[in-house]
Each structure stands twice: as C-alpha cells, then as structure tokens.
Design an enzyme around this catalytic site. Structure first.
Site, PDB file in Angstrom:
ATOM      1  CB  SER A  45      59.835  18.127  16.832  1.00  0.00           C
ATOM      2  OG  SER A  45      58.756  18.422  15.979  1.00  0.00           O
ATOM      3  CE  LYS A  61      55.841  20.084  17.264  1.00  0.00           C
ATOM      4  NZ  LYS A  61      56.204  19.431  15.985  1.00  0.00           N
ATOM      5  CB  SER A  88      57.762  16.404  13.847  1.00  0.00           C
ATOM      6  OG  SER A  88      59.122  16.727  13.836  1.00  0.00           O
TER       7      SER A  88
END
Ligand SMILES: [Zn+2]
Lengths: 467, 468
Positions: free
Chosen positions: B147, B72, B171
C-alpha cells in the site's frame, strides 16, 4: 397461593478516583468545564494508542483482594466493540475472559453476624463520555471519557431487595474504606444495574429483566419491589415476562421497557492488540490493605457496642477510626452517648464525615475533664454543640467555659470555709466524717464550680488531718 | 554510498544550503508525475530556512540534517492533513506528531509531504486510493505496488531522499520491489506505532524506504527504539553484528513454484549463483508447511483488527459526516459513503470473523496458526542465518488488472505476509530488471532484531552488483 423463586443479581460500576485517566494522562476532574480534560487519546483521534494507568490497575487489584477474590498472575485487556456516540473509539477497552479478580465475596453484617455474598468478577475498564441532552440535541462531554471504571458483578443470589441493599451498602462502604472511590451515587460514581427473574417455585424458566438508571438505594429497592410484583402478577395471569431491559421511572414509581433493540448486541470481544498481557506486580499483592469495615465492626462489638451502634459508627471510616482510638482510653459505655448522640446530632451526612472540628487528643482531654468532674455534663453538651455548629476547637471552649482554679486558690478558699464553719469542723473531728461533703459543697459554691470536687475533698482532708 | 551523507557534507562544504537542496526535490514532488503525493508540506521551505541559518552558524547537527523525507499519509505530521487516502479523513488535520516524526524532526529532517497509499493501507497496488492510483515510474501503465506506493515512488523518482511507510502484510516491501528501492519491515515493536493510523495493530510496523542501503540504516537508527506511548514497542537490543561469511541462507522452496513468474525465478537463480561464487553466502532450500495458510490467516487477523480499529470513523467527532436524521442513519451513511469498497470489504470480513460463534473458528484458530508460523520460522533459523525469497510472485502488474479480483490481488502478498504474522524483520532490496525493464526485488527475512545483519550483507551486495 403460589410460591415464587426470586433471583436478583447486580452489576455495579465504580469510578476510581485516580489522578489521571485510565489510558492517557488527562486529569480526572468532573467539576471542570466540559471538554477541558481531553487529549487525542481519550477522544479517539486516529493513530493514538492507550497506555494503562498503573494506579488504576493497582486499585483494581486492591479491590479484588479486599473482596477476597482470586487474582491471576497475568492480566490482559480486551476490546468490547459497539457503536455509540459516547464511545469515541467504537470500542471500550475492558477485561473479558480474564478478570482482575474473580470468585470473591463481600461480608454483609446481619445482626451480630457477618454473612458472605459472592462476587463473580471484578473488571477494570474505561468510562464513556457523558451525554448531555438539551432541546432534543445531544452534547458530549469527554471529561468523563476514559476515567478508570470497575465493573463488579454478582451472580443472581439475592432473594429479597432488602438483603441486596445491605450487600450494596457493605460493598460501597468497603470501597470507601479502601480509598479507591468516593462512591457518590448521585454523581454516578457508584452505579447499579440489577437483573431479576421471578419464577414459580421449581420452574427453571429464566426470564431475566434488567433494570437500569438506578442512582439511589431507595430507587433500587422500590424498583425491585415493583418488578417482583409485576412479574408475579404476570405469571399468575399466564402472561409472558419478556427478557428485556427496563428503566426505573422515579416519578411514576414504575419500571418501563426500554425501546426494544431489533437484534441482540454482539460485542465481538477480542484481546486488545495494543496492550500486551502484563504481570500483576507483587507489591500490589503484598501491600497492606487499609482496615475494612468488618474489622471495625467486630472491634466495636468486642468493646461493647451493639450491632446497631457499631453500624452507625462504621458508616464513616473516619468516625470508626476515631472511635476505636478513643476506646483505647475509655469504655464504650462512657463515650457512646457523647459520640452517638451529642456529636452525631450535628452531622447531616455521616458517610461523608471525614473530620471533626477537634482532634482526637482534644476529645480525650475533654473526656478526662468530664470524668474528673471539671466539666459538668450540661456544660460538656454545650461545648460539643458550639464546637460542632460553629466549627470551633473543643480545647478553646474548655478554657472558655471551664476556668479551672489553681491549687493555691482552692487552698485559700478551703481555709476560709474551715474558718467560717468551725462547728461542722468540730463534728468531723468528732467522727462524723460524712459532714465533709458540706464543706466540699461550700467550697465549690465559693469557687462557682470551677474546681475539681475530688481535689477539693483531698485538700480539706489534708487540712483536717483526716485519714 | 550514502546519499544522506553526501547531502549533509555538501552543507558542510558550503556548496549548498538546505533550502537550495530542497528545490529540486520539491519541484519533482509538486509536479507529482506519478501521483505519489496527496499533500505537500507548504511550510517546508520555512523549515529549511531555519536550517539555512544553522548552516551559516556552523551548527550542522542531526543525522538527517536538511534531508528531504516523504511520509506515507497514514502517519501523523502535526498541522498537516492526514487522509489515509480516504474520503472519511479527507479534511482531517493531524493534532500531533507521530513518534517517528518527532524523532526524524529532531534530527533535522525536512518533511516534504504526505504520500499516496491504498485507503487505510489496505491493498497491494495503490489503486484503492480516494486520491487516485499512483503510477509505476518504470511503466506508468503499471502499479507501483501497495500500500505504500507513493513512498516508494517518491524515493525512486528522487522526490525525497528517504520515505516512511508502513508494512502490515508487505506494504513497504512490495512497492519497494516494484519501484526498485530498498524497503524495510522492522521487527514488530522495534519502531513505535504511536501516530500511525492503525490498520491491523498486531501486524502494523512503520518502515523506511531508500535508494541506498546505508541511508536505510541511518534512518532506522533514528526511528527505532522503545516509546512509552506504544506499549507494544520494545527496547532495541544493543547487538554487535559479527558476520562470518559465507552466511548460511535458506531459500524458500515456494520461490520456484509455478505461481512465480519465470523471469523472477531466473534472476533469483542468478543472484544465488553470484553470491555463492563470491563467497558471501551458501544456499539451500527450505520448506514451510504453514506457508500456504499464511494468506488466509493474515486476512482473518488483519480484517478482524481493522474492523475494530476503523470503528472510530463514525462522523461524531471528526472527518466526513453524512445523514443524521437518526443515529443509525448517520453511522450508515457516513461509513457507506466515507469508506471505499476494499475497506468496507475488509471491515465486513473482520466483523464476521469476530462474531460470537465464529470467533473460535476463525480468529482464535488464526492466532494459533500465527504461533505455528513463527515456530516454523524459528526452526529454520536453527539452520540458517537468513532466509531468502522473492518479494512478489509477479512483476509489477497493469493498473486495473487485478482490481476486480481481490483474491488474486491478495496473492501478491504471498511472500510478505508470513513475516508480519511472525513479527520478524524483513527487507526488500532491488536486484535487477526484467526484459521489459521492470524492477525485480528480493527479500531477506531475519530473526528478531536482525536489521543490522541486513544492512551489513546488503552493503556488501550493493557494492558487488552496483545496486541502488
Ligand atoms: Zn486524555
């Protein structure tokens, strides 16, 4: 004549002399080229986290103890949020709500007495970067950023600038004795902000003015005197004293208002989520503290120093220790002239005196020789002068200047003198013992003073079978 | 089954070299069909060639040897840019490796690239990205969840075998569930946060994604454990997991409330029935009084911490910078133009709740509520071995559907945020599909350090349902 209440408080920032910074392992070294001692943590790079410097926490605890403060069992850090280019994270990690030390005191020596002045809190925090202004531009040096900093705050309890100065000197001396900071004011290692409010006696109106930018004791004193005058005049003229921050102008010798902020800064403190609360280690609380200035002061007084003399001696932790050691063997009366006058006349900056060109044992030998009369006073003074100015060891100088004759040489000369002064010897033998001093004088002069008169006397007496 | 082990054994058997195995993954990543990647690691083939040589020398060492992993884009990989999907960090090159990156690199992982996310991990749909939204591989009109949307997609679409994301309020779990993969939110402190760009420090936790449960265990083994650089990290205890089946599992009563879509409730019922029938678990319902406050508490705490954590993006040292006639104008313009709307909304919310005079009313109260939430969880763990709920109350929603209604968007995290507030571990696992072929996942919530319990039971379930 109106009477006034003057209330002065101070906030002091002290840079701790740890090897590494407060929350990263960068070296603490302000003499390096700018931005040499930096890393992702102290420049606030994304993703970094702080790791507290244990030594700095220990120092904060030790300072708190030395200032007779209460120390909580657990400590935690908080964030103080504000924007400024010298603050890379947009917040300063500090202590808020709970301090390392609170409700402490500083002993201040006044005449022969020790008075205690209160300390509100001792907080541990991190230093900001240094802003350097060149041609209207601002440059930032992050070598300073993240150095451990102590914030020491007093309540507004001082009513005269003079007593505040004594307090600051005592506090500063204590920190130097603890070895946690050199407290060099010019280098910004010991920074003072004062706050002052002047009111008509009995009035409760609080019109606190803060004064910043004070980097010497004289600036603190002069700025406060100026402010007291300014505020008194304002009150007498029915003018309003604004609550504001003022800067001291060293050249014009006046304070002036800083550019006003349109709003009151709200620091939005909250506990630092990156650092869990931690226990104050027992060893920090039990470790023996170094001896502090007030100890030395009391000891010196006990040994016969007056308070002025004691205060001079304790300005240097080295000298205080040196003197007390000497006083184990000699009386203060005997050594005070040598230390306070002969040695110190060659010392420019007593506070930073950390060594002498001679050791404690050499100095004791010197004093012993003086006492024995082996070193005449004026030669002694000469020895100290050369030692201090040329950084030569005292014992080398003693050998050089005072060549002590051996006992057999003295013996030989005494016999010579006895032979040459038969008539005087007769008189002595007949009972006029005082005439012996003539023989001593003769012997000493033949030896060019390089012998101990006491020893000479003993040898003559032995030879003449007196006593 | 373990994809990781399968790949490593193909190296051992001499069937393939790491650089050869990488080709297909890299191809799909570069194609970026669902906008899962923000940055690809151009040097990954050089790194693979080093491993090729090791294979030839017979030195196949490391739990992740030659395994393509995506990361990420809020976790720092040295010399790769790290954007947080924000304009403000568009050109920021990471000066160091995050601790988790050091650890996976040491085990031979190949970092294929940096995945898309909601800006600064603030969002539930991956729509708030400066680099554009990511798309759900099961229906490109729908969101992949956020997210860590890019991470979930990269695993679902085989652009990487494993991925690292971060979970502040769900997330990792929400996108895992929306994209039909596993996603773990570890116990707070189990994985170092050093090198994870902070959103909300007391809630953030790095978590992995995988297609198979065994692989999740392999990467968790590598990344977990105390890190001297993160004072909130802890030593992971040496626990022997001995499981007595059937497990006692509590089902959150709100899982069946009218806020939850019917298809999800139906599948949950079905799941419970099968597990009971198979003797894997016994279920009963539990209630949480504090459940309904969790979202409010979460947004106070998370925004407060974010408002402080994001203060460093000021244009002074790095990142996007604008203005500068005065100091104030530089701050204002840099931050106004550099941050997206959702990030600014949260900074303002956080600044507000920390204001003097409001602090006690909001932040302090929220902290007290956190303690209450944890206590309620722990009370339930006296009765249950594990807790169960859906991950999301809805199926993957349409792109644009909730973007103008932040409060509705925030409710996507209703089942996930209480876990972060309590610091507990939770795992999202894929279970089934809706009539429209949209993934439906559930989550187990455990006590502190129950990760290995998750792995054990889910291996059993994976076999049973042939999941993954
Ligand atoms: Zn540093």
């Amino acid at each position: 004549m109106s009477e006034f209440d003057v209330k002065i408080g101070v906030e002091i920032h002290v840079q701790l002399k740890t090897k590494s910074k407060m929350f990263c392992s960068c070296k603490v070294d302000l003499k390096s080229e700018p931005n040499r001692n930096i890393c992702p943590i102290c420049t606030g790079q994304p993703g970094t986290l702080p790791t507290p410097n244990e030594k700095a926490v220990e120092y904060a605890v030790i300072v708190s103890r030395a200032l007779n403060s209460k120390i909580p069992d657990f400590l935690y850090f908080s964030r103080k949020n504000y924007f400024y280019p010298d603050l890379p994270k947009g917040y300063q990690i500090t202590q808020y709500g709970i301090s390392t030390g609170y409700n402490g005191s500083v002993p201040v020596i006044k005449d022969k007495e020790v008075i205690y002045f209160p300390i509100e809190r001792v907080n541990l925090e991190e230093e900001t970067a240094k802003s350097i202004y060149v041609d209207g531009k601002v440059f930032l040096d992050y070598n300073r950023c993240g150095i451990p900093l102590l914030e020491i705050v007093t309540p507004p309890v001082f009513d005269f600038p003079d007593i505040l100065i004594s307090f600051l000197k005592s506090l500063r001396r204590t920190l130097i004795y603890l070895g946690v900071s050199d407290c060099n004011m010019e280098e910004g290692e010991f920074r003072v902000d004062t706050n002052i409010s002047v009111n008509l006696k009995g009035a409760t109106l609080d019109s606190r003015v803060e004064i910043k930018n004070l980097n010497s004791f004289s600036a603190i004193k002069e700025s406060l005197e100026y402010e007291i005058r300014r505020q008194k005049e304002a009150i007498l003229n029915n003018a309003v004293v604004t609550r504001e921050t003022r800067l001291w102008d060293e050249v014009k010798k006046e304070t002036r208002a800083m550019r006003k902020k349109e709003f009151v800064e709200d620091y939005r403190y909250f506990p630092e989520p990156d650092l869990p609360p931690f226990e104050v280690k027992k060893e920090w609380l039990t470790k023996e503290l170094p001896l502090l200035p007030d100890y030395y002061f009391r000891e010196l007084i006990k040994k016969g120093a007056d308070s002025k003399e004691a205060e001079i001696i304790i300005s240097s932790p080295f000298l205080a220790d040196f003197t007390l050691k000497v006083l184990e063997k000699f009386s203060f009366q005997k050594v005070k002239g040598w230390i306070l006058t002969e040695i110190l006349q060659y010392v420019d900056d007593l506070e930073s005196l950390r060594e002498l060109p001679f050791s404690f044992t050499d100095f004791i030998l010197f004093l012993e020789n003086l006492e024995k009369g082996l070193i005449p006073r004026h030669i002694g003074q000469e020895i100290i002068r050369i030692s201090m100015t040329e950084k030569v060891n005292i014992s080398d100088l003693i050998k050089d200047k005072v060549e002590i004759k051996s006992a057999s040489e003295v013996d030989k000369v005494v016999e010579e003198v006895i032979r040459e002064n038969a008539s005087v010897v007769e008189k002595i033998r007949a009972g006029k013992v005082s005439a012996i001093s003539f023989l001593i004088g003769q012997t000493m002069s033949k030896l060019k003073g390089k012998a101990n008169p006491k020893e000479v006397k003993e040898i003559i007496e032995k030879k003449l079978n007196i006593k | 089954m373990s994809w990781v082990k399968k790949i490593i054994s193909s190296y051992k058997e001499g069937e393939k070299l790491p650089s050869e195995a990488l080709v297909d993954f890299f191809k799909r990543a570069k194609e970026n069909k669902f906008n899962s990647f923000i940055t690809l690691n151009d040097r990954v083939f050089d790194e693979a060639e080093i491993l090729d040589r090791k294979v030839k020398e017979g030195k196949i060492e490391g739990k992740l040897f030659g395994i393509p992993v995506s990361v990420k884009d809020n976790i720092l990989v040295k010399n790769l840019r790290v954007t947080c999907a924000s304009k403000i960090l568009e050109n920021y090159i990471a000066p160091y490796d995050a601790t988790v990156i050091e650890r996976i690199k040491k085990e031979g992982a190949l970092i294929i690239g940096k995945t898309n996310l909601d800006e600064f991990a603030m969002g539930s749909s991956n729509e708030y990205s400066y680099f554009g939204p990511a798309y759900n591989p099961y229906d490109t009109e729908r969101v992949p969840g956020g997210s860590s949307g890019g991470s979930a997609i990269s695993v679902a679409n085989s652009e990487a075998v494993l991925s690292l994301g971060s979970d502040t309020g769900g997330s990792v779990r929400l996108p895992a569930s929306f994209c039909n993969v596993y996603g773990l939110k570890p116990t707070y402190g189990a994985v170092s946060r050093y090198g994870l760009i902070a959103f909300a420090s007391s809630l953030d936790q790095i978590g992995p994604f995988s297609k198979y449960i065994e692989d999740l265990e392999i990467i968790f083994d590598v990344i977990k454990g105390k890190d001297e650089r993160d004072n909130t990290s802890v030593k992971y205890p040496d626990l022997k997991v001995e499981i007595k089946y059937p497990l006692k599992i509590g089902v959150l009563k709100d899982s069946f409330s009218d806020k939850v879509e019917d298809e999800i409730k139906e599948k949950l019922d079905e799941f419970i029935l099968v597990l009971e029938k198979e003797g894997i678990a016994k279920f009963s319902e539990f209630e949480m009084e504090s459940f309904e406050y969790a979202i409010a508490v979460y947004y106070i705490v998370a925004c407060a911490e974010a408002s402080s954590n994001l203060a460093r993006y000021d244009g002074v040292r790095y990142g996007f910078k604008k203005g500068g006639e005065s100091l104030l104008s530089m701050y204002e313009e840099t931050r106004t133009l550099g941050f997206g709307e959702e990030v600014k909304r949260r900074i303002l919310t956080g600044t507000f709740v920390l204001k003097s005079g409001y602090y006690e009313e909001y932040y302090l109260k929220a902290q007290k509520a956190r303690t209450k939430i944890l206590k309620e969880f722990m009370k339930n763990f006296e009765k249950f071995d594990l807790l169960l709920s859906p991950v999301s109350p809805t199926l993957p929603f349409k792109i644009g559907e909730k973007i103008n209604d932040p409060v509705t968007m925030y409710l996507s995290d209703i089942f996930t945020v209480p876990v972060n507030l309590a610091g507990l571990p939770a795992i999202a696992f894929p279970y089934s599909f809706s009539k429209n072929n949209l993934p439906i996942g559930f989550q187990f919530i455990g006590k502190f350090f129950d990760e290995y319990l998750f792995f054990s039971i889910l291996k059993k379930i994976e076999n049973l349902f042939n999941l993954g």
